[in-house]
Motif scaffolding. Structure first.
Motif, PDB file in Angstrom:
ATOM      1  N   ASN B 155      53.939  39.892  42.243  1.00  0.00           N
ATOM      2  CA  ASN B 155      53.368  39.551  40.937  1.00  0.00           C
ATOM      3  C   ASN B 155      54.446  39.099  39.963  1.00  0.00           C
ATOM      4  OD1 ASN B 155      50.741  40.082  41.639  1.00  0.00           O
ATOM      5  ND2 ASN B 155      50.816  42.215  40.971  1.00  0.00           N
ATOM      6  N   ARG B 160      50.824  36.930  38.089  1.00  0.00           N
ATOM      7  CA  ARG B 160      49.682  37.613  38.659  1.00  0.00           C
ATOM      8  C   ARG B 160      48.663  36.642  39.290  1.00  0.00           C
ATOM      9  NH1 ARG B 160      48.597  42.923  38.291  1.00  0.00           N
ATOM     10  NH2 ARG B 160      50.367  43.339  36.948  1.00  0.00           N
ATOM     11  N   SER B 163      50.025  34.898  42.545  1.00  0.00           N
ATOM     12  CA  SER B 163      50.198  35.813  43.663  1.00  0.00           C
ATOM     13  C   SER B 163      48.839  36.289  44.190  1.00  0.00           C
ATOM     14  CB  SER B 163      51.120  36.981  43.299  1.00  0.00           C
ATOM     15  OG  SER B 163      50.417  38.019  42.691  1.00  0.00           O
ATOM     16  N   SER B 164      47.843  36.420  43.322  1.00  0.00           N
ATOM     17  CA  SER B 164      46.547  36.821  43.887  1.00  0.00           C
ATOM     18  C   SER B 164      45.879  35.640  44.596  1.00  0.00           C
ATOM     19  CB  SER B 164      45.633  37.430  42.818  1.00  0.00           C
ATOM     20  OG  SER B 164      44.977  36.412  42.101  1.00  0.00           O
TER      21      SER B 164
END
Lengths: 235, 333
Positions: B155, B160, B163-164
């Protein structure tokens, strides 16, 4: 052409070769005879390097090749036709032969080599598209010899080429071996159980027993010596 | 002009299958996870086939290469977390590390185990996997048995959102590309001297030797190639998709068995085999676990026995035999 001196090798802890000495003249057929378990196959495989030598010396055309890897030796013109038809069963006869010309130098000469093989074995030309696994025993043996020829050898070692063949086919194999010498000019080292036929084709013979050379001589000398025949050949 | 492309025809059905998987996963609601699992199996099979299929040697420790690849990516992400400016570069470094580490491990394993033949090789490699796992746990390498969790670092490095996106989507797409790359390499090997050498070695190693083929060299080439692909599969499918790694999970012999099943089922040594094997295996495993939960392994055992007895050359091996000399033959390899 090939000199073997005090060669040692074996499997695991078991020593099989106990310093056999051998001298092979260029352009000759040398027969290697002896009972089962004498170490004949091991000697051929040690010369080629598929069984690793422990000690001693193999000289080929005056070069020490003892510890070279087997693919280097094949490159230098040594060929082995192994015992019990080791073909590539899912390849056609033609593909099997072409595999013999795997190395670069052999590949460059593949057309002429193929001509030589097909002249020697017209039967293989007819069968060229057939899967090698479907050939008869005699044809399989022709293919293994043909495939070895494709490597462009100068010295060919044959391990029991007549094994498992009908007498008529076995006789053809010996004729072929004589042709390899006379027509193609190969030097031959021949391991055989069939002592009579083998001596008939050979220029010189060695008798092997328990990993050593016990006797040697011209075929006539071997045949004439009752002692040798009774002790080692059982004929 | 047309004929020059002909050697590459066998890639078409493989790529078509991958494209269909991607499109179905992307456009049919609820299918992405199944598609991703199938893609993982395809990549696993395609990578393993380069060794098992082309040499005929069975490596029971294959999952160790996926495991070490996972650790490679984990090392890059945790080690470089302090340099977020590198961004996606860290993921690239992770892949390189995964390849390097898998290559080194395969060289170490290969140097010893590839001297053995047939069953002896298979038995020796079982030990490699377990041994390596206990080495990591016992010597406390990479945190030993407590494993590594690096979601936070991922992250931090990529933000965030990205990376998700990687965990839920791009990691699977990367696996798809790895599978495709493995297929290309398989084809290139098959069409080159390496392929002929390996075919000869698979058919009869003694005969290959007397043809002057350096069998050891080609076995090692196939082994290292296959292992480094496995490393990237681990890095993408395990480390990036689920950013944690625990030794018992990544050295689970179960994955090796699945890889063997996929390759044998589809047809060892064929191009299309691992894809077909992965699809049959993955889809039936998925639906069996829904309709007959608890029985899927038992049913699988029966199915596999049946297939091995009926089609020892695998599904594609049979199709290849049946379509020889027909118009579709150039596409099946």
């Amino acid at each position: 052409m090939l000199t073997v001196q005090a060669l040692e090798s074996g499997y695991g802890a078991m020593q099989v070769l106990w310093h056999p000495e051998l001298e092979i003249e260029k352009g000759s057929i040398t027969s290697l005879l002896g009972p089962n378990g004498a170490g004949k196959s091991t000697l051929l495989e040690t010369i080629l390097g598929s069984v690793r030598p422990w000690g001693g010396q193999v000289l080929y055309e005056n070069r020490d090749i003892t510890f070279l890897s087997s693919h280097r030796k094949v490159e230098m013109g040594l060929a082995l036709v192994p015992e019990g038809k080791h073909l590539f069963p899912n390849m056609t006869v033609y593909e099997n032969l072409l595999m013999g010309a795997y190395l670069k130098k052999a590949y460059e000469h593949r057309e002429e080599s193929l001509d030589i093989v097909y002249t020697l074995f017209p039967r293989l030309k007819e069968r060229s598209r057939q899967m090698a696994g479907l050939l008869s025993g005699g044809e399989q043996q022709m293919t293994t010899i043909g495939r070895a020829l494709m490597t462009k050898p100068r010295l060919m070692m044959l391990d029991e080429p007549s094994q498992g063949l009908a007498p008529k086919l076995a006789a053809e194999v010996f004729e072929t071996i004589e042709k390899l010498k006379s027509d193609i000019g190969l030097t031959i080292l021949l391991v055989e159980q069939n002592a009579d036929a083998s001596l008939g084709a050979a220029d010189y013979a060695y008798i092997m027993h328990e990993g050593k050379i016990k006797a040697s001589g011209t075929p006539d000398e071997i045949k004439a010596s009752r002692e040798i025949r009774e002790a080692f050949l059982g004929v | 002009m047309k004929n020059r492309l002909r050697p590459y025809y066998p890639l078409l059905p493989v790529f078509a299958a991958y494209l269909v998987l991607f499109l179905v996963g992307r456009n049919v609601t609820g299918m992405w996870q199944l598609a991703a699992t199938l893609v993982f199996y395809c990549a696993l099979g395609q990578a393993f086939n380069i060794f098992l299929g082309m040499t005929g040697y069975v490596d029971f420790g294959y999952v160790a290469f996926l495991g070490i690849g996972t650790y490679g990516m984990a090392t890059a992400i945790t080690g470089l977390a302090g340099y977020p400016q590198l961004g996606l570069g860290i993921v690239a470094i992770g892949f390189i590390l995964a390849i390097v580490m898998a290559t080194l491990l395969s060289m170490a394993v290969g140097a010893v185990a590839l001297r053995l033949r047939g069953a002896y090789f298979a038995i020796a490699t079982i030990g490699v996997n377990e041994g390596f796992r206990y080495l990591i746990e016992g010597a406390n390498l990479w945190n030993g048995s407590s494993g590594m969790i690096f979601t936070a670092q991922l992250n931090e490095i990529l933000g965030r959102d990205l990376s998700s996106r990687i965990m839920t989507f791009w990691a699977d797409v990367m696996v798809l590309f790895i599978a495709a790359a493995a297929a290309v390499v398989t084809l290139l090997y098959m069409k080159s001297k390496i392929g002929y050498a390996l075919t000869a070695l698979r058919e009869d190693e003694d005969a290959a030797k007397v043809m002057g083929i350096n069998v050891t060299k080609y076995k090692i080439i196939a082994f290292i190639t296959s292992a480094s692909f496995a490393g990237t599969v681990g890095a993408a499918s395990w480390a990036l998709k689920t950013p944690y790694v625990f030794p018992p999970e990544v050295f689970e012999i179960h994955y090796t068995i699945e890889a063997i099943i996929i390759v044998m089922l589809g047809g060892a040594g064929t191009m299309l085999g691992p894809v077909v094997g992965a699809l049959i295996y993955g889809i039936s495993k998925y639906y069996l676990s829904i309709f007959l939960p608890g029985f899927q392994l038992f049913i699988f055992a029966l199915v596999i026995i049946f297939i091995i007895v009926m089609f020892p050359e695998g599904v594609v091996g049979v199709i290849k035999g049946k379509t020889r000399n027909t118009a579709i033959a150039p596409y099946i390899m």
